[in-house]
Design an enzyme around this catalytic site. Structure first.
Site, PDB file in Angstrom:
ATOM      1  N   GLY A 186       6.255   3.539  10.813  1.00  0.00           N
ATOM      2  CA  GLY A 186       7.208   3.281   9.903  1.00  0.00           C
ATOM      3  C   GLY A 186       7.208   1.864   9.121  1.00  0.00           C
ATOM      4  O   GLY A 186       7.533   1.479   8.411  1.00  0.00           O
ATOM      5  N   GLU A 201       5.413   3.764  17.612  1.00  0.00           N
ATOM      6  CA  GLU A 201       4.032   4.063  16.769  1.00  0.00           C
ATOM      7  C   GLU A 201       3.434   4.120  15.698  1.00  0.00           C
ATOM      8  O   GLU A 201       3.295   4.440  14.586  1.00  0.00           O
ATOM      9  CB  GLU A 201       4.306   6.177  16.857  1.00  0.00           C
ATOM     10  CG  GLU A 201       2.730   6.576  16.456  1.00  0.00           C
ATOM     11  CD  GLU A 201       3.682   8.047  16.798  1.00  0.00           C
ATOM     12  OE1 GLU A 201       3.812   8.680  18.036  1.00  0.00           O
ATOM     13  OE2 GLU A 201       3.702   8.795  15.714  1.00  0.00           O
ATOM     14  N   PRO A 202       3.201   2.259  15.279  1.00  0.00           N
ATOM     15  CA  PRO A 202       2.887   2.395  14.059  1.00  0.00           C
ATOM     16  C   PRO A 202       1.746   2.474  13.280  1.00  0.00           C
ATOM     17  O   PRO A 202       0.658   2.059  14.356  1.00  0.00           O
ATOM     18  CB  PRO A 202       3.460   0.526  13.817  1.00  0.00           C
ATOM     19  CG  PRO A 202       3.374   0.162  15.425  1.00  0.00           C
ATOM     20  CD  PRO A 202       3.391   1.641  16.364  1.00  0.00           C
ATOM     21  N   GLY A 203       1.426   2.080  12.171  1.00  0.00           N
ATOM     22  CA  GLY A 203       0.137   2.066  11.970  1.00  0.00           C
ATOM     23  C   GLY A 203      -0.057   1.360  10.629  1.00  0.00           C
ATOM     24  O   GLY A 203      -0.923   0.115  11.571  1.00  0.00           O
ATOM     25  N   ARG A 204       0.989   1.492   9.655  1.00  0.00           N
ATOM     26  CA  ARG A 204       0.356   0.194   8.564  1.00  0.00           C
ATOM     27  C   ARG A 204       0.536  -0.735   9.253  1.00  0.00           C
ATOM     28  O   ARG A 204      -0.327  -2.179   8.755  1.00  0.00           O
ATOM     29  CB  ARG A 204       1.553   0.746   7.738  1.00  0.00           C
ATOM     30  CG  ARG A 204       1.294   0.452   6.077  1.00  0.00           C
ATOM     31  CD  ARG A 204       2.319  -0.313   5.522  1.00  0.00           C
ATOM     32  NE  ARG A 204       2.835   0.687   4.841  1.00  0.00           N
ATOM     33  CZ  ARG A 204       2.760   1.334   4.162  1.00  0.00           C
ATOM     34  NH1 ARG A 204       1.958   1.648   3.703  1.00  0.00           N
ATOM     35  NH2 ARG A 204       2.717   2.863   4.791  1.00  0.00           N
ATOM     36  N   ARG A 249      -3.629   4.490  -3.542  1.00  0.00           N
ATOM     37  CA  ARG A 249      -2.092   4.522  -3.206  1.00  0.00           C
ATOM     38  C   ARG A 249      -1.151   4.147  -4.742  1.00  0.00           C
ATOM     39  O   ARG A 249       0.114   4.263  -4.895  1.00  0.00           O
ATOM     40  CB  ARG A 249      -1.923   3.566  -2.349  1.00  0.00           C
ATOM     41  CG  ARG A 249      -2.140   3.275  -0.934  1.00  0.00           C
ATOM     42  CD  ARG A 249      -1.972   1.907   0.535  1.00  0.00           C
ATOM     43  NE  ARG A 249      -0.668   2.606   0.505  1.00  0.00           N
ATOM     44  CZ  ARG A 249       0.397   1.772   0.306  1.00  0.00           C
ATOM     45  NH1 ARG A 249       0.182   0.756  -0.687  1.00  0.00           N
ATOM     46  NH2 ARG A 249       1.444   2.444   0.521  1.00  0.00           N
ATOM     47  N   CYS A 292     -12.095   9.006 -14.718  1.00  0.00           N
ATOM     48  CA  CYS A 292     -11.638   9.717 -15.422  1.00  0.00           C
ATOM     49  C   CYS A 292     -10.571  10.530 -14.997  1.00  0.00           C
ATOM     50  O   CYS A 292     -10.011  12.121 -15.127  1.00  0.00           O
ATOM     51  CB  CYS A 292     -12.373  10.682 -16.069  1.00  0.00           C
ATOM     52  SG  CYS A 292     -14.012   9.881 -16.682  1.00  0.00           S
ATOM     53  N   GLU A 293      -8.903   9.416 -14.815  1.00  0.00           N
ATOM     54  CA  GLU A 293      -7.642  10.252 -14.931  1.00  0.00           C
ATOM     55  C   GLU A 293      -6.920   9.038 -15.517  1.00  0.00           C
ATOM     56  O   GLU A 293      -7.285   7.522 -14.544  1.00  0.00           O
ATOM     57  CB  GLU A 293      -7.992  10.201 -13.035  1.00  0.00           C
ATOM     58  CG  GLU A 293      -8.449  11.210 -12.626  1.00  0.00           C
ATOM     59  CD  GLU A 293      -7.143  11.958 -12.794  1.00  0.00           C
ATOM     60  OE1 GLU A 293      -5.928  12.530 -12.733  1.00  0.00           O
ATOM     61  OE2 GLU A 293      -7.759  13.374 -12.342  1.00  0.00           O
ATOM     62  N   TYR A 331      -3.948   2.677   5.036  1.00  0.00           N
ATOM     63  CA  TYR A 331      -4.590   4.043   3.667  1.00  0.00           C
ATOM     64  C   TYR A 331      -5.325   3.762   2.911  1.00  0.00           C
ATOM     65  O   TYR A 331      -4.818   4.331   1.532  1.00  0.00           O
ATOM     66  CB  TYR A 331      -3.101   4.666   3.410  1.00  0.00           C
ATOM     67  CG  TYR A 331      -1.917   4.415   4.568  1.00  0.00           C
ATOM     68  CD1 TYR A 331      -2.521   5.933   5.570  1.00  0.00           C
ATOM     69  CD2 TYR A 331      -1.499   3.431   5.609  1.00  0.00           C
ATOM     70  CE1 TYR A 331      -1.615   5.750   6.583  1.00  0.00           C
ATOM     71  CE2 TYR A 331      -0.386   3.832   6.164  1.00  0.00           C
ATOM     72  CZ  TYR A 331      -0.756   5.156   7.522  1.00  0.00           C
ATOM     73  OH  TYR A 331      -0.141   5.077   8.636  1.00  0.00           O
TER      74      TYR A 331
HETATM   75  N1  LLP Z   1       3.495   8.356  13.601  1.00  0.00           N
HETATM   76  C1  LLP Z   1       3.718   9.291  12.639  1.00  0.00           C
HETATM   77  C2  LLP Z   1       3.745  10.660  13.273  1.00  0.00           C
HETATM   78  C3  LLP Z   1       2.776   9.416  10.892  1.00  0.00           C
HETATM   79  O1  LLP Z   1       3.145  10.226  10.854  1.00  0.00           O
HETATM   80  C4  LLP Z   1       2.963   8.565  10.446  1.00  0.00           C
HETATM   81  C5  LLP Z   1       2.571   8.351   8.655  1.00  0.00           C
HETATM   82  C6  LLP Z   1       2.774   7.766  11.901  1.00  0.00           C
HETATM   83  C7  LLP Z   1       3.368   7.501  12.933  1.00  0.00           C
HETATM   84  C8  LLP Z   1       2.397   5.708  11.005  1.00  0.00           C
HETATM   85  O2  LLP Z   1       2.919   5.105  10.269  1.00  0.00           O
HETATM   86  P1  LLP Z   1       2.833   4.230   9.198  1.00  0.00           P
HETATM   87  O3  LLP Z   1       3.260   2.908  10.176  1.00  0.00           O
HETATM   88  O4  LLP Z   1       1.259   3.491   9.695  1.00  0.00           O
HETATM   89  O5  LLP Z   1       4.153   3.730   8.245  1.00  0.00           O
HETATM   90  N2  LLP Z   1      -0.025   7.487   3.178  1.00  0.00           N
HETATM   91  C9  LLP Z   1       0.741   6.695   2.921  1.00  0.00           C
HETATM   92  C10 LLP Z   1       1.553   6.851   4.947  1.00  0.00           C
HETATM   93  C11 LLP Z   1       1.551   7.637   4.793  1.00  0.00           C
HETATM   94  C12 LLP Z   1       1.800   7.679   6.812  1.00  0.00           C
HETATM   95  C13 LLP Z   1       1.762   9.361   6.899  1.00  0.00           C
HETATM   96  N3  LLP Z   1       1.744   8.765   8.640  1.00  0.00           N
HETATM   97  C14 LLP Z   1       0.712   4.948   2.104  1.00  0.00           C
HETATM   98  O6  LLP Z   1      -0.925   4.656   2.215  1.00  0.00           O
HETATM   99  O7  LLP Z   1       1.503   4.604   2.288  1.00  0.00           O
END
Ligand code: LLP
Length: 875
Positions: free
Chosen positions: A721, A757-760, A796, A827-828, A856
């Site tokens: 997050g 556990e970051p993604g973004r 997004r 078309c939205e 994302y």
């Molecule tokens: N761990 C779990 C269990 C999660 O569900 C998520 C994201 C992450 C880690 C990683 O979160 P991050 O570091 O990427 O914020 N589509 C949305 C974001 C949805 C995130 C869902 N879960 C967007 O485009 O902002």
């Protein structure tokens, strides 16, 4: 259009102009002032110039008083003198005998304070007022030297403080008010000196001739008093921004200049937190219907805001979103208050007896909640404790804070209530403590936690402040007025910066070459991903970092992240298969599986594959105990609070479908034991796009509290997050602060590891979406630039109202001069990539770049309308 008081016959020849401290502290600004005064003279007006002390001097005078008490004032005195001598030198005027006299007075008064060992309110007012006496002495001489025939006037000859019976003696000296009825005697004093008169803001005299102050920000009020007394044709408040804006432009460059406001609206905006204009200065102008202009000294050509009588339109229009921070809430709870005669009177009496003024009030059958404005009250802990002690005699009282009040200001605000839903949905988990709708229908205010305030302002502003056809109120955005410089405004905010220019500036030619044969593409820069891996690996408190691959599953990115020393987190069998397919040498022990409402077969597959499985539902353990027999599992808990950039990405709290409530920890332990599974880890992820670094330590602490139930736990995973700034120059995520806050949590865990556990964070800035311009369109007041791909590639903006910076890569070196919305071919009506953006002019075939699209983006693409989403390329 209905005057409250009939205006006396105006003498339109006077224009009152007021300049603040910054405006009177440099030659450049004084040259502008000279031009402004000369222009008024040329159009036949006489000019009364009211101005403040040289910037910083009012604070230095405060310090001088404090130093005098300790008999250490010579240095402070020296600094004040030196500042004024330097300004004289810069402006080329002599240090006059009068100025030397002011220095001498200051010295005498400071010596007196040192001798007496105390400062009376009278002395304080006298000293604080010296700043204006000194600065106007210099200003008058400068304008005289410009051939403008300026004369100096002692404001105390004209502005007389009112006798306020209720006011304390202290308020009489330090926050006086003056009568401002049109005043023939005052007019002749000024006219005798005219046509150009320079006088002080902030000071007046009381009945004994003593100096009194009009309170902080009082120079605006002085100018308004003078304008009313002289029945001036016009009042101009010159400051360092070109007028009032629809939000604070320093934090929101899409804030719009407000060209016209009714006095009432301006009063609401000034009271609701905007600092440009002091709220008290509006009344005199309003009462005598003097047009009030707010303008920028250093940029008169940008125009400003005109305050005038209300227009008769009844269309609802939100003109500004204002925020006030540091607000304290007092909640008073009493089951017996319903229908109890006099409860409110008694409670308010307590506030009165503590000298506190109450701002907003909300009542229910058993609760009354009020806010205390920090500007109107001095709210230290001792003061609040004393207040609470007295309130406790009447009811159960509680202090909450710090809060922020966020106000929508405009006309017919009730008419926009139905449009608020989306913005307020963010607050499902965060509390809105109080909502208050002003009886005049000009203001709707929400009180929320201070940390949520800025975000609410952004959301509400994006959603509600839109120009309406035939309404001149909303002018250009700050970004438009200041062009590329606007980004720098945001960068000037405090805190860690995202710093260097994004990588794609340097690789523009390569990117354009890639697009020679394509209409759209995601392009990723692996070096950025590697850099982010290294930053996360450097966190001292964190033993393992998992990449949440849902953010971007491109094979090259997965390999780079693994090579960068990170483990991988997956949420579906598809993601699990992907990582084992594309990442050579990946061990099952380096993979975490955190599904939500997945079918039973996926758990079975993952357990067989040997990855670490996380369970986030007690029913899974109850219904399929045999599945987990002999296995080690993680439990995903819900600490009860969620966070996130939008309510769709908040994954904690009562309304979220994720996790097991912490209250159910004991039951979870029993069920796991009954199933023959060992709980070796606790997990929580409360949301996405979070900048409050305390979030992860809070989560860590709440998981740590559960360890008593789970003696076999080896790791606590505090989720992902981590926020990524969505625009150039915005404040970045403070990784160092995160580490500092996690360290004590880690230390308290003993042998238990802390995981993240970051993604973004790993991929967002590594990716851009490039797309070719297909068509441009002008429809009424709206300009559109259409590109070859839209929400089918990047959903997004449509789904979350997310902001992505957009530039015209083909014309990056040209200035951004056009305000357009960037749209896709789907078309939205939601198919927007950006609304009201300042872009370089765009034509068919140009390539637009949509920034920060590595997370994302492609993973959420669709084939909607049977349009292929953008392909993915690696640089
Ligand atoms: N761990 C779990 C269990 C999660 O569900 C998520 C994201 C992450 C880690 C990683 O979160 P991050 O570091 O990427 O914020 N589509 C949305 C974001 C949805 C995130 C869902 N879960 C967007 O485009 O902002």
């Amino acid at each position: 259009m209905r005057p409250v008081v009939a205006a006396p016959s105006p003498s339109p020849s006077w224009v009152v102009v007021k300049f603040g401290g910054t405006s009177v502290s440099s030659l450049r600004n004084w040259q502008n002032i000279g031009r402004i005064v000369a222009a008024h003279r040329q159009s036949g007006s006489s000019v009364l110039l009211v101005h403040s002390a040289v910037s910083g001097i009012t604070d230095q005078l405060e310090k001088l008083l404090a130093a005098a008490l300790a008999d250490t004032h010579p240095a402070a005195l020296g600094a004040i003198e030196a500042r004024h001598r330097a300004l004289c030198a810069e402006l080329g005027v002599d240090v006059s005998a009068a100025l030397l006299g002011h220095f001498a007075t200051l010295q005498q008064v400071a010596a007196g304070v040192a001798l007496m060992g105390e400062i009376s309110d009278r002395t304080r007012a006298r000293v604080m007022g010296m700043g204006e006496l000194m600065s106007t002495e210099i200003g008058a001489r400068f304008l005289a030297a410009q051939g403008l025939g300026a004369q100096w006037l002692d404001a105390r000859r004209v502005l007389r403080a009112e006798d306020r019976e209720a006011a304390t003696a202290r308020a009489g000296y330090l926050s006086a008010t003056c009568n401002f009825a049109p005043d023939a005697a005052a007019s002749s004093i000024v006219a005798a000196l005219g046509p150009v008169v320079v006088t002080q803001g902030f000071i007046a005299a009381d009945a004994h001739g003593d100096t009194v102050l009009l309170g902080r920000g009082g120079s605006d009020t002085s100018a308004a008093y003078f304008a009313a007394k002289l029945s001036a044709a016009r009042l101009e408040i010159w400051t360092d921004v070109p007028g009032m804006f629809s939000a604070n432009p320093r934090s929101l460059p899409s804030a719009r200049q407000l060209r016209v406001l009714s006095y009432e609206e301006a009063q609401e905006i000034a009271t609701a937190g905007a600092k440009v204009l002091h709220p008290r200065c509006i009344l005199p102008a309003r009462q005598y219907r003097i047009p009030l202009h707010v303008l920028a000294t250093q940029a008169p050509e940008l125009g400003g805001t005109l305050l005038t009588t209300a227009s008769d339109s009844d269309a609802s229009l939100v003109k500004a979103v204002c925020i006030k921070k540091g607000v304290t809430l007092v909640s008073m709870e009493s089951p017996g208050m319903w229908h109890q005669v006099g409860f409110l009177a008694d409670a308010f009496q307590v506030f009165k007896s503590h000298g506190m003024s109450v701002d907003l009030v909300s009542t229910s059958e058993t609760n009354v909640t009020v806010t205390l404005d920090p500007q109107a009250n001095s709210l230290d802990a001792a003061v609040l404790d004393a207040l609470l002690a007295d309130l406790e005699k009447l009811c159960r009282a509680e202090i909450l804070g710090p809060c922020a009040s966020v106000s929508l200001v405009g006309r017919n605000i009730r008419g926009i209530l139905h449009r608020l839903g989306d913005a307020l949905a963010l607050f499902e988990e965060q509390r809105i403590y109080l909502v208050s709708q002003a009886a005049n229908d000009l203001n709707l205010t929400f009180v929320v936690d201070e940390s949520q305030g800025d975000r609410l302002v952004d959301e509400l502003h994006d959603m509600l402040v839109r120009p309406v056809a035939n309404d001149a109120a909303l002018g250009p955005t700050w970004e438009q007025l200041f062009g590329a410089g606007a980004g720098a405004v945001k960068a000037a905010t405090s805190g860690p910066e995202s710093g260097a220019r994004a990588w794609w500036h340097e690789r523009r030619a390569e990117l354009l070459a890639l697009m020679a044969k394509r209409d759209s593409a995601y392009v990723y820069d692996i070096a950025t991903v590697r850099e982010r891996c290294a930053q996360l690996r450097a966190l001292q408190a964190v033993s393992r970092v998992y990449y949440a691959i849902k953010a971007n599953t491109h094979p090259d990115i997965l390999r780079a992240v693994h090579a960068g020393g990170l483990c991988l987190e997956c949420v579906s069998q598809g993601e699990l298969e992907r990582v084992f397919d594309v990442v050579p040498g990946l061990q099952a022990s380096q993979v975490l599986f955190t599904p939500n409402f997945a079918p039973r077969a996926e758990y079975a597959w993952a357990l067989r594959r040997g990855v670490q499985v996380t369970v986030d539902n007690l029913a899974v353990l109850k219904s399929w105990p045999e599945l987990f027999r002999g296995h080690e599992i993680f439990l995903r808990m819900d600490p009860g609070v969620g966070r996130g950039h939008h309510h769709h990405v908040v994954t904690g709290g009562a309304h979220s479908k994720f996790g097991i409530r912490v209250e159910e920890a004991a039951e979870a332990a029993q069920l796991a034991e009954a199933a023959g599974a060992r709980v070796v880890g606790l997990h929580a992820h409360v949301g996405s796009g979070v900048f409050e670094v305390a979030s992860w330590s809070e989560v860590g602490r709440s998981l740590a509290l559960l360890l008593a139930h789970f003696p076999s736990v080896r790791a606590i995973d505090v989720g992902g997050g981590l926020g990524v700034p969505d625009r150039a120059g915005a404040v970045g995520f403070d990784l160092a602060a995160l580490d500092r806050q996690l360290q004590p949590v880690r230390a308290a865990l003993g042998g238990v590891e802390l995981w993240l556990e970051p993604g973004r964070f790993l991929v967002a800035e590594a990716g851009v979406l490039l797309a070719r311009v297909t068509q441009t369109k002008q429809k009424g007041a709206s300009s559109y630039v259409g590109i070859a791909t839209g929400m089918n590639s990047l959903i997004r903006p449509a789904l979350y109202g997310a902001h992505h910076d957009i530039v015209n890569l083909s014309r990056l070196d040209q200035p951004a001069t056009e305000l357009v919305s960037v749209v896709g071919p789907i078309c939205e009506s939601a198919d927007f990539l950006g609304r009201d953006r300042l872009l370089q002019p765009a034509g068919e075939g140009d390539i637009l770049l949509i920034a920060t699209a590595g997370a994302y983006g492609a993973v959420m693409a669709s084939h909607y309308n049977l349009r292929e989403p953008a392909e993915e390329l690696i640089l």
